[in-house]
Design an enzyme around this catalytic site. Structure first.
Site, PDB file in Angstrom:
ATOM      1  N   VAL A   4      -3.421  19.714  -9.029  1.00 14.40           N
ATOM      2  CA  VAL A   4      -2.784  17.784  -8.669  1.00 14.40           C
ATOM      3  C   VAL A   4      -2.463  17.209  -9.940  1.00 14.40           C
ATOM      4  O   VAL A   4      -3.028  18.218 -10.723  1.00 14.40           O
ATOM      5  CB  VAL A   4      -3.607  17.094  -8.308  1.00 14.40           C
ATOM      6  CG1 VAL A   4      -2.867  15.865  -8.213  1.00 14.40           C
ATOM      7  CG2 VAL A   4      -3.452  17.456  -6.490  1.00 14.40           C
ATOM      8  N   PHE A   5      -0.950  16.984 -10.334  1.00 17.23           N
ATOM      9  CA  PHE A   5      -0.527  17.016 -11.775  1.00 17.23           C
ATOM     10  C   PHE A   5      -0.904  15.119 -11.747  1.00 17.23           C
ATOM     11  O   PHE A   5      -0.532  14.370 -10.764  1.00 17.23           O
ATOM     12  CB  PHE A   5       1.075  16.813 -12.072  1.00 17.23           C
ATOM     13  CG  PHE A   5       1.028  16.244 -13.481  1.00 17.23           C
ATOM     14  CD1 PHE A   5       1.040  16.772 -13.866  1.00 17.23           C
ATOM     15  CD2 PHE A   5       2.012  14.962 -13.135  1.00 17.23           C
ATOM     16  CE1 PHE A   5       1.178  16.441 -15.593  1.00 17.23           C
ATOM     17  CE2 PHE A   5       1.782  14.712 -14.288  1.00 17.23           C
ATOM     18  CZ  PHE A   5       2.598  15.334 -15.729  1.00 17.23           C
ATOM     19  N   TYR A   7      -1.034  11.973 -13.428  1.00 21.78           N
ATOM     20  CA  TYR A   7      -0.912  10.800 -14.836  1.00 21.78           C
ATOM     21  C   TYR A   7      -1.410   9.514 -15.000  1.00 21.78           C
ATOM     22  O   TYR A   7      -0.672   8.783 -15.523  1.00 21.78           O
ATOM     23  CB  TYR A   7       0.688  11.021 -14.553  1.00 21.78           C
ATOM     24  CG  TYR A   7       1.353  10.441 -13.188  1.00 21.78           C
ATOM     25  CD1 TYR A   7       0.982  10.993 -12.191  1.00 21.78           C
ATOM     26  CD2 TYR A   7       1.277   8.906 -12.994  1.00 21.78           C
ATOM     27  CE1 TYR A   7       1.633  10.215 -10.920  1.00 21.78           C
ATOM     28  CE2 TYR A   7       2.192   8.271 -12.201  1.00 21.78           C
ATOM     29  CZ  TYR A   7       1.776   8.909 -11.042  1.00 21.78           C
ATOM     30  OH  TYR A   7       2.720   8.162  -9.851  1.00 21.78           O
ATOM     31  N   GLY A   8      -2.052   9.196 -13.533  1.00 15.61           N
ATOM     32  CA  GLY A   8      -2.327   7.848 -13.701  1.00 15.61           C
ATOM     33  C   GLY A   8      -3.843   7.398 -13.812  1.00 15.61           C
ATOM     34  O   GLY A   8      -4.723   8.500 -14.329  1.00 15.61           O
ATOM     35  N   SER A   9      -4.721   7.019 -12.479  1.00 17.85           N
ATOM     36  CA  SER A   9      -6.382   6.456 -12.339  1.00 17.85           C
ATOM     37  C   SER A   9      -6.884   8.529 -12.603  1.00 17.85           C
ATOM     38  O   SER A   9      -8.041   8.843 -13.108  1.00 17.85           O
ATOM     39  CB  SER A   9      -6.739   5.857 -12.302  1.00 17.85           C
ATOM     40  OG  SER A   9      -6.033   6.460 -10.790  1.00 17.85           O
ATOM     41  N   GLU A  84      -4.189   6.925  -1.891  1.00 17.54           N
ATOM     42  CA  GLU A  84      -3.060   6.850  -2.978  1.00 17.54           C
ATOM     43  C   GLU A  84      -2.045   5.487  -1.950  1.00 17.54           C
ATOM     44  O   GLU A  84      -0.856   6.330  -1.689  1.00 17.54           O
ATOM     45  CB  GLU A  84      -2.587   7.552  -3.624  1.00 17.54           C
ATOM     46  CG  GLU A  84      -3.318   8.668  -4.418  1.00 17.54           C
ATOM     47  CD  GLU A  84      -4.053   7.251  -5.491  1.00 17.54           C
ATOM     48  OE1 GLU A  84      -2.910   6.409  -5.598  1.00 17.54           O
ATOM     49  OE2 GLU A  84      -5.039   7.334  -5.690  1.00 17.54           O
TER      50      GLU A  84
HETATM   51  C1  BEZ Z   1      -2.468   9.575 -10.773  1.00 14.39           C
HETATM   52  O1  BEZ Z   1      -3.364  10.291 -11.522  1.00 14.39           O
HETATM   53  O2  BEZ Z   1      -1.635  10.684 -10.797  1.00 14.39           O
HETATM   54  C2  BEZ Z   1      -1.796   9.260  -9.771  1.00 14.39           C
HETATM   55  C3  BEZ Z   1      -1.022   7.795 -10.424  1.00 14.39           C
HETATM   56  C4  BEZ Z   1      -0.935   7.354  -8.747  1.00 14.39           C
HETATM   57  C5  BEZ Z   1      -1.053   7.613  -7.797  1.00 14.39           C
HETATM   58  C6  BEZ Z   1      -1.973   9.204  -7.428  1.00 14.39           C
HETATM   59  C7  BEZ Z   1      -2.332   9.262  -8.550  1.00 14.39           C
END
Ligand code: BEZ
Length: 174
Positions: A4-5, A7-9, A84
């Site tokens: 899983v990539f 990019y946020g939390s 999500e």
């Molecule tokens: C994340 O951290 O990659 C992410 C960002 C937004 C929604 C789900 C995951």
């Protein structure tokens, strides 16, 4: 193998056991605070703002590729889909690293027009909205601070995240 990539939390709070982490980037996407949060960092009456990915030619979004433990990957993906669910969809991506390696992964993108979509806004307006929003997962400004700190910790820079984080701190001091 399931990757899983993040990019946020998911960078600082994956919420599941991670078998392996690799810093990398995806091409053609940029990270933006365009998505409303009514269930984590805000409420339906006062939505917060969280990141999504926006398609953008020549852009790169840096983050972390997370490898899921093989035996648990289906369960983890089911749990992530629930976590999500506020407008995000799974999208296949290729994560690249500076030494030329690549791997196939999935990531979550909240596309324009989803029910929680807020879209582009001026940095100061984003910061004002973030500064006021609180939801079941905590204050929206803590999300922004945690994302900026997690990227800095990985030595990754993102002008948009840094601009929002700086404007949020300025609004706190004002
Ligand atoms: C994340 O951290 O990659 C992410 C960002 C937004 C929604 C789900 C995951």
């Amino acid at each position: 193998m399931s990757w899983v990539f993040a990019y946020g939390s998911l960078i600082w709070r994956p919420g599941f056991d991670v078998a392996e982490r690799r810093v990398g980037y995806i091409e053609g996407w940029r990270r933006r605070f365009w998505q409303g949060s009514t269930d984590h960092r805000g409420t339906p009456e006062a939505p917060g703002r969280v990141v999504t990915l926006e398609s953008s030619q020549n852009a790169r979004c840096w983050g972390l590729a997370l490898r899921l433990p093989t035996a648990d990957s289906a369960r983890i993906m089911r749990e992530l889909d629930v976590r999500e669910q506020g407008g995000y969809e799974l999208v296949p991506v290729t994560v690249r690293d500076p030494s030329g390696g690549s791997l196939a992964a999935v990531t979550y993108v909240a596309p324009a027009g989803n029910p929680n979509w807020l879209g582009p806004a001026a940095i100061d307006d984003i910061a004002a909205q973030v500064a006021d929003a609180v939801g079941p997962s905590g204050a929206n400004r803590h999300y922004v601070d945690a994302l900026a700190a997690a990227l800095a910790e990985l030595d990754l820079s993102d002008d948009h995240v840094e601009a929002v984080a700086t404007a949020v701190s300025a609004s706190r001091e004002a």
